[in-house]
Design an enzyme around this catalytic site. Structure first.
Site, short mmCIF file in Angstrom:
data_model
loop_
_atom_site.label_atom_id
_atom_site.label_comp_id
_atom_site.label_asym_id
_atom_site.label_seq_id
_atom_site.Cartn_x
_atom_site.Cartn_y
_atom_site.Cartn_z
CB SER A 15 -1.24 -0.19 1.13
OG SER A 15 -0.59 -0.01 2.40
CD GLU A 17 0.35 8.01 5.48
OE1 GLU A 17 0.36 6.30 5.47
OE2 GLU A 17 0.76 8.83 5.75
CE1 TYR A 49 -9.84 14.99 8.04
CE2 TYR A 49 -9.44 15.68 10.34
CZ TYR A 49 -10.41 15.75 9.27
OH TYR A 49 -11.16 16.94 9.65
NE ARG A 107 -4.00 11.72 20.49
CZ ARG A 107 -2.52 12.59 21.22
NH1 ARG A 107 -2.97 11.50 22.71
NH2 ARG A 107 -1.82 12.70 20.78
N GLY A 108 -4.88 12.07 16.37
CA GLY A 108 -3.83 13.16 16.25
C GLY A 108 -3.02 13.79 16.61
CG ASP A 109 0.87 14.52 16.13
OD1 ASP A 109 0.90 13.47 17.19
OD2 ASP A 109 1.40 14.34 14.83
CB ALA A 127 -7.07 6.20 17.83
CG HIS A 151 1.67 7.70 20.45
ND1 HIS A 151 1.56 8.56 21.46
CD2 HIS A 151 1.60 8.66 20.19
CE1 HIS A 151 0.24 10.07 21.20
NE2 HIS A 151 1.15 9.74 20.02
CE LYS A 167 -4.63 2.77 18.28
NZ LYS A 167 -3.81 3.75 18.09
CG PHE A 218 9.51 13.56 8.44
CD1 PHE A 218 8.15 13.94 9.09
CD2 PHE A 218 9.93 13.07 7.07
CE1 PHE A 218 7.85 15.03 7.65
CE2 PHE A 218 8.87 13.59 5.78
CZ PHE A 218 8.57 14.19 6.13
CG HIS A 266 1.41 2.05 4.26
ND1 HIS A 266 0.03 1.78 3.84
CD2 HIS A 266 1.41 3.05 5.04
CE1 HIS A 266 -0.04 3.19 4.14
NE2 HIS A 266 0.67 3.92 5.32
P1 FAD Z 1 -4.63 7.15 20.07
O1 FAD Z 1 -4.48 5.69 20.16
O2 FAD Z 1 -5.43 7.77 20.60
O3 FAD Z 1 -3.51 6.53 21.21
C1 FAD Z 1 -1.96 8.08 21.89
C2 FAD Z 1 -2.06 8.77 23.42
O4 FAD Z 1 -2.91 8.60 24.03
C3 FAD Z 1 -1.34 7.21 23.44
O5 FAD Z 1 -0.27 7.12 24.28
C4 FAD Z 1 -1.96 6.26 24.61
O6 FAD Z 1 -1.27 5.17 24.79
C5 FAD Z 1 -2.68 7.19 24.90
N1 FAD Z 1 -4.23 6.11 24.91
C6 FAD Z 1 -4.95 5.83 23.91
N2 FAD Z 1 -5.96 5.64 25.19
C7 FAD Z 1 -5.51 6.05 26.24
C8 FAD Z 1 -6.86 5.80 27.46
N3 FAD Z 1 -8.19 5.24 27.19
N4 FAD Z 1 -6.34 6.64 28.48
C9 FAD Z 1 -4.69 7.04 28.70
N5 FAD Z 1 -4.12 6.54 27.46
C10 FAD Z 1 -4.54 6.62 26.10
N6 FAD Z 1 -2.36 12.80 11.93
C11 FAD Z 1 -2.58 12.81 11.66
O7 FAD Z 1 -3.25 13.84 11.93
N7 FAD Z 1 -2.83 12.94 10.28
C12 FAD Z 1 -2.98 11.89 9.83
O8 FAD Z 1 -3.56 11.19 9.06
C13 FAD Z 1 -2.07 10.31 10.59
N8 FAD Z 1 -2.11 9.65 9.54
C14 FAD Z 1 -1.09 8.84 10.76
C15 FAD Z 1 -0.89 7.23 10.05
C16 FAD Z 1 0.02 6.42 10.13
C17 FAD Z 1 0.24 4.71 10.41
C18 FAD Z 1 0.77 6.50 12.33
C19 FAD Z 1 1.51 5.84 13.11
C20 FAD Z 1 0.61 8.83 12.53
C21 FAD Z 1 -0.37 9.07 11.75
N9 FAD Z 1 -0.89 9.93 12.46
C22 FAD Z 1 -1.23 11.09 11.80
C23 FAD Z 1 -0.63 10.57 13.81
C24 FAD Z 1 -0.88 10.60 14.75
O9 FAD Z 1 -2.44 10.93 14.72
C25 FAD Z 1 -0.62 10.21 15.95
O10 FAD Z 1 0.18 9.15 16.29
C26 FAD Z 1 -1.07 11.14 17.14
O11 FAD Z 1 -0.17 11.16 18.39
C27 FAD Z 1 -2.09 9.48 18.00
O12 FAD Z 1 -2.84 9.07 16.94
P2 FAD Z 1 -2.92 7.18 17.59
O13 FAD Z 1 -4.20 7.32 16.55
O14 FAD Z 1 -2.62 6.66 17.66
O15 FAD Z 1 -3.78 8.08 18.91
#
Ligand code: FAD
Length: 297
Positions: A15, A17, A49, A107-109, A127, A151, A167, A218, A266
């Protein structure tokens, strides 16, 4: 088609991106890239996104065009940044209505200049909540992000895996990793994931390096270790040869993954076709799409 089903059936995946360009010229270049990469018959392609919620329109536009104008399976990334639960539901329903069957739920940054992610008003903190919402809207194969080195906000690798498992259990069909340059982090992550009872495909995210300063930025931003031996090789090569050496490095990285039984790849393309096409050709990865189910990791 649903990515989870395709991967399950084939036992392999390739895949690419992309990021949605900001202007018409960038979009024209992106669609030239997509046309070149379409020839490699990827399992799917995805569009990121942007942070701050600014590019929903762009992501949705690029995904719509890929779906209409190519034979490719296209997956939008979606984050919880700056959107209420109701708005996220509407986006997912809109994608579903347009026949989009896959989503990468993130979740996003935290917004630029801030350290901590704060949930938007009436929005989500993690997320997992977006995964749950996508399951509720229905009709999606759901992907999530995972982190071989943990993370950046996770207090420990154990807690990172604990939340990763939660998740995934909420309804994810596959996971894509953050970029990494030292495969040992990926192998250790797979071991931890297996111990935690994670059974979905975990797809390594590979970033071919063409510019040392850019990749340093990066890797710093996303917490991926850039080993000294890679930095030395690239610096020795100088700016003119960095692309060639970066390609060799990524080819060696993928060759090692292949040797370890990995059958999912990927690529973070940065909207460029050449490096990725070359790596795929060097390794004969195109054949993977046709390969009988093999060891899955
Ligand atoms: P989560 O899974 O929510 O995790 C975030 C943090 O919260 C982690 O430290 C986790 O351990 C912690 N956590 C989770 N659940 C809980 C809980 N219940 N209590 C306490 N802590 C918890 N970003 C963008 O803005 N746009 C994109 O398109 C994008 N694409 C990406 C694609 C890939 C393949 C990857 C690997 C990352 C991408 N990101 C993108 C970056 C991503 O949004 C960030 O890394 C963000 O900081 C975390 O997103 P997540 O979905 O992993 O969050």
């Amino acid at each position: 088609m649903k990515i989870g089903d395709i991967i399950k059936e084939r036992g392999s995946s390739l895949s690419f991106e992309f990021f949605p360009p900001k202007d018409k010229a960038g979009e024209a270049r992106l669609f030239q890239t997509i046309a070149k990469l379409e020839a490699l018959a990827p399992t799917f392609v995805s569009a990121t996104y942007g942070a701050g919620g600014g590019t929903l329109k762009n992501t949705s536009h690029v995904i719509g065009r890929i779906k209409r104008e190519t034979s490719l399976t296209a997956m939008p990334h979606l984050t919880c940044v700056d959107q209420s639960k109701g708005e996220l539901r509407k986006i997912l329903e809109d994608y579903k209505g347009k026949g989009i069957e896959n989503v990468l739920a993130l979740r996003g940054d935290p917004p630029k200049g801030t350290e901590k992610f704060v949930a938007p008003k009436d929005g989500f903190c993690y997320a997992i909540d977006l995964v749950t919402l996508a399951v509720d809207v229905g009709g999606f194969s759901i992907g999530v992000a995972v982190y071989p080195e943990g993370h950046a906000e996770s207090p420990s690798l154990e807690m990172d895996m604990y939340y990763t498992k939660q998740k995934i259990d909420a309804g994810a069909d596959f996971a894509i990793t953050q970029m990494f340059f030292d495969n040992s982090y990926f192998y250790q992550f797979i071991e931890r994931a297996e111990k935690a009872g994670i059974t979905i495909p975990i797809i390594p995210g590979v970033m071919p390096i063409s510019d040392i300063d850019r990749v340093k930025r990066f890797s710093q931003r996303c917490g991926a270790t850039l080993p000294d031996y890679i930095v030395r090789r690239l610096e020795k090569a100088g700016a003119d040869e960095a692309g060639k050496v970066g390609l060799e490095v990524a080819t060696e990285q993928c060759a090692d993954l292949l040797e370890h039984g990995v059958r999912y790849f990927h690529f973070y393309t940065l909207n460029q076709a050449d490096a990725v096409s070359q790596i795929v050709s060097n390794l004969g990865l195109k054949r993977l799409g046709l390969a009988p189910p093999a060891r899955t990791r």
